[in-house]
Scaffold this motif. Structure first.
Motif, PDB file in Angstrom:
ATOM      1  N   VAL A   1      33.119   0.689 -22.821  1.00  0.00           N
ATOM      2  CA  VAL A   1      32.003  -0.098 -22.319  1.00  0.00           C
ATOM      3  C   VAL A   1      32.004   0.075 -20.798  1.00  0.00           C
ATOM      4  N   TYR A   2      30.879  -0.226 -20.173  1.00  0.00           N
ATOM      5  CA  TYR A   2      30.728   0.080 -18.753  1.00  0.00           C
ATOM      6  C   TYR A   2      30.238  -1.157 -18.009  1.00  0.00           C
ATOM      7  N   GLN A   3      30.963  -1.543 -16.964  1.00  0.00           N
ATOM      8  CA  GLN A   3      30.543  -2.708 -16.185  1.00  0.00           C
ATOM      9  C   GLN A   3      30.001  -2.264 -14.820  1.00  0.00           C
ATOM     10  N   PRO A   4      28.742  -2.642 -14.537  1.00  0.00           N
ATOM     11  CA  PRO A   4      28.129  -2.254 -13.259  1.00  0.00           C
ATOM     12  C   PRO A   4      28.894  -2.790 -12.045  1.00  0.00           C
ATOM     13  N   GLN A   5      28.911  -1.982 -10.997  1.00  0.00           N
ATOM     14  CA  GLN A   5      29.436  -2.374  -9.689  1.00  0.00           C
ATOM     15  C   GLN A   5      28.244  -2.324  -8.738  1.00  0.00           C
ATOM     16  N   VAL A   6      28.032  -3.427  -8.037  1.00  0.00           N
ATOM     17  CA  VAL A   6      26.776  -3.614  -7.319  1.00  0.00           C
ATOM     18  C   VAL A   6      26.997  -3.630  -5.807  1.00  0.00           C
ATOM     19  N   HIS A   7      26.119  -2.952  -5.085  1.00  0.00           N
ATOM     20  CA  HIS A   7      26.126  -2.991  -3.625  1.00  0.00           C
ATOM     21  C   HIS A   7      25.669  -4.390  -3.212  1.00  0.00           C
ATOM     22  N   VAL A   8      26.517  -5.129  -2.490  1.00  0.00           N
ATOM     23  CA  VAL A   8      26.256  -6.554  -2.253  1.00  0.00           C
ATOM     24  C   VAL A   8      24.947  -6.766  -1.485  1.00  0.00           C
ATOM     25  N   GLU A   9      24.703  -5.939  -0.495  1.00  0.00           N
ATOM     26  CA  GLU A   9      23.545  -6.146   0.371  1.00  0.00           C
ATOM     27  C   GLU A   9      22.216  -5.871  -0.337  1.00  0.00           C
ATOM     28  N   SER A  10      22.163  -4.762  -1.094  1.00  0.00           N
ATOM     29  CA  SER A  10      20.876  -4.364  -1.692  1.00  0.00           C
ATOM     30  C   SER A  10      20.738  -4.749  -3.159  1.00  0.00           C
TER      31      SER A  10
END
Ligand code: C2E
Ligand code: MG
Ligand code: MG
Ligand code: MG
Length: 291
Positions: free
Chosen positions: A50-59
């Motif tokens: 399974v894949y968990q998104p990693q998100v750019h905090v600012e955008s």
């Protein structure tokens, strides 16, 4: 959860000998079964990622996904990696399983890129025996060639405790991986005894600050100060920082104030099945365009 219980019995059984024989029998029977079934899990095609998104905090754009392994047992249902990775490690089954994980994650990421989804890196966890196995660098190189994934889209996560093992050997291996063009991050940072001054000579790109710091950051100004200084020091050493286990909007706001690069956690998304992850990546183009 029966598997959880079994695992904790095993762990505590090691440090003290207060257990009665019947409990020991029950426990070793459970472990024997689990080990026997794990041997067959690969050929029975019971493992999945399974894949968990990693998100750019600012955008808010997804910049990466972490591959997390799951075992769909024919009788027991889903078994968590916390319960079977340690057994895979003990029995060395981690070598074929780890190779399967790497191959599957790289092939999946390449498929997403070929489908025209906005490119992200895939992070793959390496366990200690896998990292220490003599062929690891060649193995990663081989998998990249086979799958056609460009090396900059693969990130390997090793824990602090792996990094603390045999410094010279660790640096040699990391250098080999880094020379391939693959990125390295230190997982669960803050839970072990390493420090940024120890890690400064390692060819790594990123620290992942452990969930425990994030949990306390809302209530505790001290924990917030620790996270803040990890971020400041990391940036001055040229490292990026990912916050792990982010569950609340308040944490996201604090991470924004502290200029944390990326974040991962249930607030943004749970780990997703491949198809659901592809849908999220498809929506991602909207954010990524605004960056
Ligand atoms: P990790 O690498 O630190 O992975 C993060 C774990 O935290 C994952 O659990 C993830 O589902 C969970 N998590 C993410 N966001 C949140 C959140 O907001 N709240 C909470 N409560 N949890 C969150 P998971 O998938 O059960 O994995 C546990 C550990 O098992 C991983 O920790 C990693 O050490 C190991 N693991 C998982 N997949 C693999 C793998 O493919 N290979 C190896 N060697 N180890 C793996
Ligand atoms: Mg990880
Ligand atoms: Mg982690
Ligand atoms: Mg963790």
């Amino acid at each position: 959860n029966a598997d959880m219980a079994m695992y904790s019995v095993k762990e505590s059984g090691r440090s003290n000998h207060r257990f009665y024989d019947s409990e020991m029998d029950k426990k070793s029977y459970g472990k024997f079964e689990l080990e026997r079934d794990l041997r067959k899990a690969l050929e029975r095609e019971q493992l999945l990622l399974v894949y968990q998104p990693q998100v750019h905090v600012e955008s808010g754009a997804i910049v990466g996904v972490e591959a997390l392994v799951r075992w769909k047992h024919h009788e027991r249902g889903m078994i968590s990696p916390a319960d079977f990775i340690p057994i895979a490690e003990e029995t060395r089954l981690i070598i074929p399983i780890g190779e399967w994980i790497l191959y599957t994650a790289c092939r999946q990421n390449k498929a997403w890129q070929e489908a025209g989804l906005s490119p992200v890196h895939v992070s793959v966890n390496l366990s200690i025996h896998q990292f220490q196995s003599p062929g690891i660098v060649e193995n990663v190189a081989h998998i990249l060639r086979e799958t056609g994934l460009a090396p900059q889209w693969l990130e390997l996560e090793i824990t602090e405790s792996i990094a603390m093992h045999d410094v010279e050997q660790v640096i040699r291996t990391l250098q080999g991986l880094s020379d391939l063009g693959v990125k390295i991050s230190i997982d669960d940072f803050g839970t072990g005894y390493s420090s940024l001054s120890y890690l400064k000579n390692f060819p790594i790109e990123r620290l992942k600050v452990d969930k425990s710091f994030l949990d306390n950051m809302i209530e505790s100004p001290k924990e917030r100060a620790i996270v803040g200084s990890i971020i400041v020091m990391s940036h001055s050493l040229g490292l990026k920082v990912t916050a792990e286990g982010v569950e609340k909007v308040e944490q996201v706001q604090l991470l924004q104030e502290l200029s944390c690069d990326d974040a991962q956690g249930y607030y943004f998304s749970r780990p997703l099945l491949p198809d659901d992850c592809a849908k999220r990546l498809a929506e991602n183009a909207i954010y990524a365009g605004g960056r």
